[in-house]
Design an enzyme around this catalytic site. Structure first.
Site, PDB file in Angstrom:
ATOM      1  CB  CYS A  28      -0.905   0.058   1.221  1.00 12.50           C
ATOM      2  SG  CYS A  28      -2.109  -1.252   1.237  1.00 12.50           S
TER       3      CYS A  28
ATOM      4  N   GLY B 244       1.402  -0.259  -4.996  1.00 11.78           N
ATOM      5  CA  GLY B 244       0.173  -1.028  -5.125  1.00 11.78           C
ATOM      6  C   GLY B 244      -0.529  -0.668  -6.410  1.00 11.78           C
TER       7      GLY B 244
ATOM      8  CG  ASN C  64       2.206   1.297   3.794  1.00  8.70           C
ATOM      9  OD1 ASN C  64       3.273   1.898   3.735  1.00  8.70           O
ATOM     10  ND2 ASN C  64       2.098   0.036   3.424  1.00  8.70           N
ATOM     11  N   GLY C  65       0.480  -1.067   5.858  1.00 12.14           N
ATOM     12  CA  GLY C  65       1.011  -1.930   6.903  1.00 12.14           C
ATOM     13  C   GLY C  65       0.129  -3.148   7.074  1.00 12.14           C
TER      14      GLY C  65
ATOM     15  CE1 TYR D  83      11.391  -4.723  -6.799  1.00 12.71           C
ATOM     16  CE2 TYR D  83       9.784  -5.266  -5.113  1.00 12.71           C
ATOM     17  CZ  TYR D  83      10.124  -5.141  -6.446  1.00 12.71           C
ATOM     18  OH  TYR D  83       9.205  -5.419  -7.410  1.00 12.71           O
TER      19      TYR D  83
END
Ligand code: SF4
Length: 483
Positions: A19, A45, A120-121, A260
């Protein structure tokens, strides 16, 4: 729920950030700027996106499957998202059926008014909390872990929205960077370990929250600072207020963001992601040198590390693999057969670079190994005499439970094979991964502090920074949608 077909790209042998979040307060084109910010965060995402705006006391929402540029590109969509405040979300997810229902920002009408939340998580005790909440009569709309936070806020006996949020977050475990929109304004908060990123920016009089600084760049906003782990930022028309309502903990930011996930042009914790990747490549060259003619990146993610490797080793950097950027994303189903075909669709060996050469191939990670095997084979077919693979992360031996889509451990090549075995399986003449201490050195540390690690590195070490309550209690019987 059984996992359904997901709409994965052919480049499927990477871990996937799940996300990206964005929020803006005090701009007359709030929704348009949110769409642009989400576009910059698209790498975090690609399967669903959503924006919720607030105009006076009216919330406007739009969610869609697919890319931001395909769904938030028209005046008819952006035009209905009126108001000077908006939040948005892009997600990658692992199941198909509930994709749109789980698309964020989630919105709910609570007794204090409307609330939109973008996450996000991943919460590691969400299934346990969900079960308890269902027992108390709560009705869930979908399977997102984020919905647990909404219910906990609704049930909280605290008075202010901020206090309800903090009350809810004191009950959850895991990783979260949240952006929340209410009639009172915008809130942003990071979990006490700061596992996932979140930053504050400014554009004129408008304040912005975003997962990465590249989302500020796209709209010409200035980066102000990172939100600190455990910090709650409340933004209203009166300005920005900061507090630290969550228990203090030692920071454990996700080191894989540097390897990444994050965009190379982002700056996190004052470190350029691009420069960090080059330093990782240089460290890899020092740790695992090899006599060869060319250093070739696996594009695109291996490029900065390969540049670092080439500079440190003095071996020329060449683009020996060309990536086709126009491979369709949505027609490919995630079977092993098609995954393998996908590599051929996406990458091609550049004969003029590879023929008759001893090649050092640099990639960021090996997950299942399917891509690496195909790429090594492709490089040999293009006439390489030797293929030496160098990986800019330690072996990925464990799954991530903090907001990154990872295969189960039995699908992770490094969880089940030694490095020598992996080298044989992918068909390389040699294979080496940067060491965990080498990675930390590249990040500017002396090495990994084993007693108190400076980063989350659980997918390489199995040293999980936050307890995995759902895993340990066996409550993960429903495939969870993390945010
Ligand atoms: Fe990042 Fe790996 Fe930790 Fe997940 S387990 S947060 S991918 S370092």
């Amino acid at each position: 729920m059984m996992p359904l077909h997901s709409f994965r790209s052919s480049d499927d042998d990477h871990l996937r950030e799940e996300c990206g979040v964005f929020g803006i307060l005090g701009h007359e084109d709030a929704a348009a700027h949110t769409a642009l910010g989400l576009h910059a965060l698209q790498h975090r995402g690609q399967e669903a996106a959503g924006i919720v705006s607030l105009n006076k006391d009216q919330f406007k929402t739009h969610h869609a499957l697919g890319l931001v540029s395909d769904n938030f590109n028209s005046a008819s969509v952006i035009g209905k998202l009126t108001g000077q405040t908006a939040i948005g979300h892009v997600r990658y997810s692992t199941t198909g059926e509930t994709l749109l229902r789980n698309a964020q920002p989630l919105f709910a009408e609570l007794n204090f008014g409307g609330l939109a939340i973008a996450h996000n998580g991943n919460l590691t005790n969400a299934m346990l909390l969900r079960k308890q909440l269902i027992d108390r009569g709560c009705l869930f709309q979908a399977t997102s872990d984020t919905e647990v936070i909404i219910h906990l806020m609704a049930l909280s006996r605290c008075n202010s929205i901020e206090d309800r949020l903090v009350d809810a977050l004191k009950q959850v475990e895991g990783a979260y960077s949240l952006v929340i929109l209410t009639k009172e304004g915008l809130m942003g908060i990071r979990d006490p370990l700061g596992i996932r990123p979140l930053a504050l920016g400014k554009l004129g009089e408008a304040w912005i929250l975003a997962s990465e600084s590249c989302a500020f760049d796209i709209i010409g906003a200035e980066f102000v600072r990172e939100i600190e782990p455990g910090e709650l930022i409340t933004i209203t028309e009166n300005g920005v207020r900061s507090s630290k309502p969550l228990p203090a903990a030692k920071k454990r930011f996700c080191v894989f963001e540097y390897i990444y996930f994050a965009r190379p042009d982002s700056v996190i914790e004052g470190k350029s992601v691009y420069d960090s990747r080059k330093r990782i490549g240089a460290e890899l060259a020092h740790e695992f040198p090899v006599d060869a003619d060319v250093v070739v990146p696996v594009p695109d993610s291996g490029v900065p590390a390969a540049m670092g490797y080439a500079t440190a080793s003095g071996i020329p950097f060449e683009l020996g693999i060309i990536r086709n950027h126009y491979v369709g994303r949505t027609f490919i189903e995630p079977t092993d057969q098609v995954r393998n075909l996908g590599v051929k669709l996406k990458h091609n060996g550049n004969l003029s670079v590879l023929k008759g050469k001893r090649v050092i191939l640099v990639d960021d990670s090996i997950v299942r190994g399917t891509t690496s095997k195909k790429i090594v084979h492709m490089v040999r077919e293009a006439g390489a005499l030797e293929v030496h693979m160098r990986i800019a992360s330690p072996p990925t031996t464990h799954s991530c439970y903090y907001g990154v889509d990872t295969p189960e451990r039995d699908k992770l090549l490094a969880a089940n094979h030694s490095v020598v075995e992996m080298g044989k399986l992918i068909g390389a003449d040699s294979l080496a991964f940067i060491s965990i201490d080498g990675l930390y050195r590249a990040m500017g540390e002396k090495g990994r502090d084993a007693k108190s690690p400076q980063y989350c590195d659980a997918c390489f070490t199995g040293d999980y920074a936050v307890s995995l309550t759902d895993q340990l209690q066996g409550t993960v019987h429903v495939k969870k949608q993390s945010a």
